[in-house]
Design a protein around this motif. Sequence first.
Motif, PDB file in Angstrom:
ATOM      1  N   ASP A  24       0.871  -1.169   0.000  1.00 42.48           N
ATOM      2  CA  ASP A  24       0.000   0.000   0.000  1.00 42.48           C
ATOM      3  C   ASP A  24       0.912   1.223   0.000  1.00 42.48           C
ATOM      4  OD1 ASP A  24      -2.159   1.693   2.221  1.00 42.48           O
ATOM      5  OD2 ASP A  24      -2.510   1.268   0.102  1.00 42.48           O
ATOM      6  N   ALA A  25       0.358   2.353  -0.381  1.00 44.75           N
ATOM      7  CA  ALA A  25       1.183   3.565  -0.398  1.00 44.75           C
ATOM      8  C   ALA A  25       1.723   3.821   1.003  1.00 44.75           C
ATOM      9  CB  ALA A  25       0.341   4.746  -0.864  1.00 44.75           C
ATOM     10  N   PRO A  26       3.030   3.878   1.180  1.00 39.81           N
ATOM     11  CA  PRO A  26       3.575   3.974   2.523  1.00 39.81           C
ATOM     12  C   PRO A  26       3.365   5.351   3.130  1.00 39.81           C
ATOM     13  CG  PRO A  26       5.341   4.046   0.924  1.00 39.81           C
ATOM     14  CD  PRO A  26       4.074   3.842   0.149  1.00 39.81           C
ATOM     15  N   GLY A  27       3.085   5.347   4.423  1.00 42.43           N
ATOM     16  CA  GLY A  27       3.069   6.604   5.154  1.00 42.43           C
ATOM     17  C   GLY A  27       4.496   6.935   5.548  1.00 42.43           C
ATOM     18  N   PRO A  28       4.700   8.030   6.251  1.00 41.58           N
ATOM     19  CA  PRO A  28       6.072   8.400   6.645  1.00 41.58           C
ATOM     20  C   PRO A  28       6.668   7.343   7.575  1.00 41.58           C
ATOM     21  CG  PRO A  28       4.442   9.825   7.702  1.00 41.58           C
ATOM     22  CD  PRO A  28       3.701   9.004   6.705  1.00 41.58           C
ATOM     23  N   GLY A  29       7.830   6.829   7.213  1.00 34.60           N
ATOM     24  CA  GLY A  29       8.518   5.864   8.058  1.00 34.60           C
ATOM     25  C   GLY A  29       7.790   4.534   8.186  1.00 34.60           C
ATOM     26  N   GLN A  30       6.875   4.273   7.292  1.00 33.33           N
ATOM     27  CA  GLN A  30       6.088   3.049   7.430  1.00 33.33           C
ATOM     28  C   GLN A  30       6.124   2.225   6.167  1.00 33.33           C
ATOM     29  OE1 GLN A  30       1.997   3.432   8.261  1.00 33.33           O
ATOM     30  NE2 GLN A  30       2.253   3.311  10.471  1.00 33.33           N
ATOM     31  N   HIS A  31       5.960   0.937   6.365  1.00 38.20           N
ATOM     32  CA  HIS A  31       5.833   0.028   5.233  1.00 38.20           C
ATOM     33  C   HIS A  31       4.460  -0.595   5.406  1.00 38.20           C
ATOM     34  CE1 HIS A  31       6.587  -3.267   2.564  1.00 38.20           C
ATOM     35  NE2 HIS A  31       6.659  -4.159   3.518  1.00 38.20           N
ATOM     36  N   ARG A  32       3.594  -0.446   4.428  1.00 37.78           N
ATOM     37  CA  ARG A  32       2.213  -0.890   4.642  1.00 37.78           C
ATOM     38  C   ARG A  32       1.749  -1.876   3.601  1.00 37.78           C
ATOM     39  NH1 ARG A  32      -1.391   4.269   5.718  1.00 37.78           N
ATOM     40  NH2 ARG A  32      -2.166   3.537   3.722  1.00 37.78           N
ATOM     41  N   LEU A  33       0.901  -2.777   4.037  1.00 41.12           N
ATOM     42  CA  LEU A  33       0.355  -3.795   3.153  1.00 41.12           C
ATOM     43  C   LEU A  33      -1.154  -3.853   3.300  1.00 41.12           C
ATOM     44  CD1 LEU A  33       2.625  -6.728   4.230  1.00 41.12           C
ATOM     45  CD2 LEU A  33       2.820  -5.506   2.084  1.00 41.12           C
ATOM     46  N   ARG A  34      -1.772  -4.272   2.206  1.00 43.98           N
ATOM     47  CA  ARG A  34      -3.196  -4.575   2.265  1.00 43.98           C
ATOM     48  C   ARG A  34      -3.311  -6.080   2.246  1.00 43.98           C
ATOM     49  NH1 ARG A  34      -7.553  -1.771  -1.659  1.00 43.98           N
ATOM     50  NH2 ARG A  34      -9.431  -2.850  -0.971  1.00 43.98           N
ATOM     51  N   ALA A  35      -3.904  -6.639   3.287  1.00 41.99           N
ATOM     52  CA  ALA A  35      -4.061  -8.086   3.362  1.00 41.99           C
ATOM     53  C   ALA A  35      -5.501  -8.431   3.041  1.00 41.99           C
ATOM     54  CB  ALA A  35      -3.707  -8.586   4.763  1.00 41.99           C
ATOM     55  N   GLY A  39     -14.797 -19.739   0.596  1.00 37.69           N
ATOM     56  CA  GLY A  39     -16.213 -20.059   0.734  1.00 37.69           C
ATOM     57  C   GLY A  39     -16.615 -20.455   2.140  1.00 37.69           C
ATOM     58  N   LEU A  40     -15.690 -20.388   3.077  1.00 38.69           N
ATOM     59  CA  LEU A  40     -16.023 -20.818   4.431  1.00 38.69           C
ATOM     60  C   LEU A  40     -16.122 -19.635   5.380  1.00 38.69           C
ATOM     61  CD1 LEU A  40     -13.639 -23.840   4.362  1.00 38.69           C
ATOM     62  CD2 LEU A  40     -16.114 -23.969   4.541  1.00 38.69           C
ATOM     63  N   GLY A  41     -16.328 -18.484   4.858  1.00 40.16           N
ATOM     64  CA  GLY A  41     -16.440 -17.309   5.713  1.00 40.16           C
ATOM     65  C   GLY A  41     -16.390 -16.095   4.819  1.00 40.16           C
ATOM     66  N   PRO A  42     -16.626 -14.940   5.404  1.00 42.61           N
ATOM     67  CA  PRO A  42     -16.629 -13.749   4.558  1.00 42.61           C
ATOM     68  C   PRO A  42     -15.213 -13.350   4.178  1.00 42.61           C
ATOM     69  CG  PRO A  42     -17.014 -13.148   6.840  1.00 42.61           C
ATOM     70  CD  PRO A  42     -16.934 -14.638   6.800  1.00 42.61           C
ATOM     71  N   ARG A  43     -15.110 -12.732   3.032  1.00 48.84           N
ATOM     72  CA  ARG A  43     -13.871 -12.123   2.611  1.00 48.84           C
ATOM     73  C   ARG A  43     -13.608 -10.949   3.543  1.00 48.84           C
ATOM     74  NH1 ARG A  43     -12.203  -8.168  -0.965  1.00 48.84           N
ATOM     75  NH2 ARG A  43     -10.413  -8.788  -2.225  1.00 48.84           N
ATOM     76  N   ALA A  44     -12.332 -10.698   3.839  1.00 48.02           N
ATOM     77  CA  ALA A  44     -12.040  -9.595   4.752  1.00 48.02           C
ATOM     78  C   ALA A  44     -10.701  -8.986   4.389  1.00 48.02           C
ATOM     79  CB  ALA A  44     -12.006 -10.101   6.193  1.00 48.02           C
ATOM     80  N   GLU A  45     -10.532  -7.734   4.772  1.00 45.67           N
ATOM     81  CA  GLU A  45      -9.293  -7.040   4.438  1.00 45.67           C
ATOM     82  C   GLU A  45      -8.764  -6.274   5.639  1.00 45.67           C
ATOM     83  OE1 GLU A  45      -8.989  -6.107  -0.134  1.00 45.67           O
ATOM     84  OE2 GLU A  45     -10.415  -4.767   0.847  1.00 45.67           O
ATOM     85  N   TRP A  46      -7.459  -6.190   5.708  1.00 49.96           N
ATOM     86  CA  TRP A  46      -6.815  -5.455   6.778  1.00 49.96           C
ATOM     87  C   TRP A  46      -5.665  -4.623   6.218  1.00 49.96           C
ATOM     88  CZ3 TRP A  46      -8.177 -10.548   7.038  1.00 49.96           C
ATOM     89  CH2 TRP A  46      -9.052 -10.925   8.071  1.00 49.96           C
ATOM     90  N   CYS A  47      -5.286  -3.633   7.011  1.00 46.55           N
ATOM     91  CA  CYS A  47      -4.087  -2.882   6.706  1.00 46.55           C
ATOM     92  C   CYS A  47      -3.025  -3.332   7.698  1.00 46.55           C
ATOM     93  CB  CYS A  47      -4.363  -1.379   6.850  1.00 46.55           C
ATOM     94  SG  CYS A  47      -2.880  -0.394   6.651  1.00 46.55           S
ATOM     95  N   VAL A  48      -1.919  -3.821   7.186  1.00 49.38           N
ATOM     96  CA  VAL A  48      -0.828  -4.286   8.046  1.00 49.38           C
ATOM     97  C   VAL A  48       0.315  -3.304   7.870  1.00 49.38           C
ATOM     98  CG1 VAL A  48       0.744  -6.194   8.537  1.00 49.38           C
ATOM     99  CG2 VAL A  48      -1.530  -6.669   7.620  1.00 49.38           C
ATOM    100  N   ALA A  49       0.723  -2.670   8.966  1.00 51.91           N
ATOM    101  CA  ALA A  49       1.777  -1.660   8.864  1.00 51.91           C
ATOM    102  C   ALA A  49       2.973  -2.082   9.697  1.00 51.91           C
ATOM    103  CB  ALA A  49       1.245  -0.305   9.345  1.00 51.91           C
TER     104      ALA A  49
END
Lengths: 250, 142
Positions: free
Chosen positions: A192-203, A209-219
């Motif tokens: 993901d676009a990094p913030g200052p001093g951060q490395h960020r990911l979209r997970a 099919g065994l649960g809802p799709r979900a997303e998180w931001c991992v920094a």
Amino acid sequence: MAEVLRRVLSPSSAAGPEEENTAEAGPPLLLLCGPGSGKTALLFAAALETAGEGRGPVLFLTRRPLQSLPRGTGAALDHLRLQKIRFQYPRSTRELLHLLCSAHEARGPAPSLLLLDGLEEYLAEDPGLQEAAYLAALLLDTADHFSHRVGPGGGCGLIVALQTQEEGDSGDALQLSVLQRYFPAQCWLQPDAPGPGQHRLRASLEPGGLGPRAEWCVAFRPDGEMTVTPWPAQAGDPSSDKGSSSGGQR
Amino acid sequence: GVWRHGWRLAGGHAAVCGGGASERDGRGGAGGGAKLKFVFGSSAIQALDLVDRQSITLISSPSGRRVYQVLGSSGKTYTCLASCHYCSCPAFAFSVLRKSDSLLCKHLLAVYLSQVMRTCQQLSVSDKQLTDILLTEKKEEA
């Protein structure tokens, strides 16, 4: 093992009684990412989470010893948990195959979680489709054997991390599609676009099919500490009730 | 897509083949065979043949781990995993993995049929021998 990853990624929603899926291992999960992402840290967090569950040990397979233990999300680096994580370092595909094929020979408590970091390094040695399928199938078979040894009410989960090429060719795409057929649940890590001093990911977790799709931001902060927050839900996005602990779909 | 469904379809073999097995009653009853052939193509007949000829062996060791071996029509033995779809035969590599023409090879289908029909040979080996069988299953040498 989507459930473990989900609990790692949303500790707040893990509070409260975990009814159905507490001890169930859930489907094998493929963690997919580009280079330089935090897949190892996430795998390690999953290891710590499972090690704290009071079940069997965690088996963490990786080609090279981790240079430093990933920081994880806060208080989880307790030594009792660390002691339950067994690292093994198969240095080649051949060694990995031997480890998996002989997994039933080892006595002692069966692992409750099997993790493999860097599948792409092992595949690079032997890039044929049948070889890739064989490795994936053996990973599943090994986890399945451990599950049977653990017995009912438990099980052994499986999470495998695979780094994909930015610009793969059609052979890579075919190999990836073969691997995906063996792993019902998948989690994509995208930068993901990094913030200052951060490395960020979209997970993005697709639990097959065994649960809802979900997303998180991992920094990741510069000191290595990992923080996880829910990805802001888009308007009209139905998969956004991660925070509710009132027994939504899991 | 259809492939994801295809894996689960084949994995839930009782659901797919259960009807076929009960209708088959020995060698009679073409109804089940026709259904199998519709879904699995010509592999179905060859697979039924393998079952009839007692060509499937379930190998287990004291650890509880298991693997299947199937004696192919050519006389070669192929190894099929018990827990997921993998067979060491060339048709699996080509038709299933590469071309996605088929959901299963005939050996895997024979294994699932023999599970449903509860008919296959059983063999006990040592843990070490099972390791060797798994290690050599990677690819059948020509």
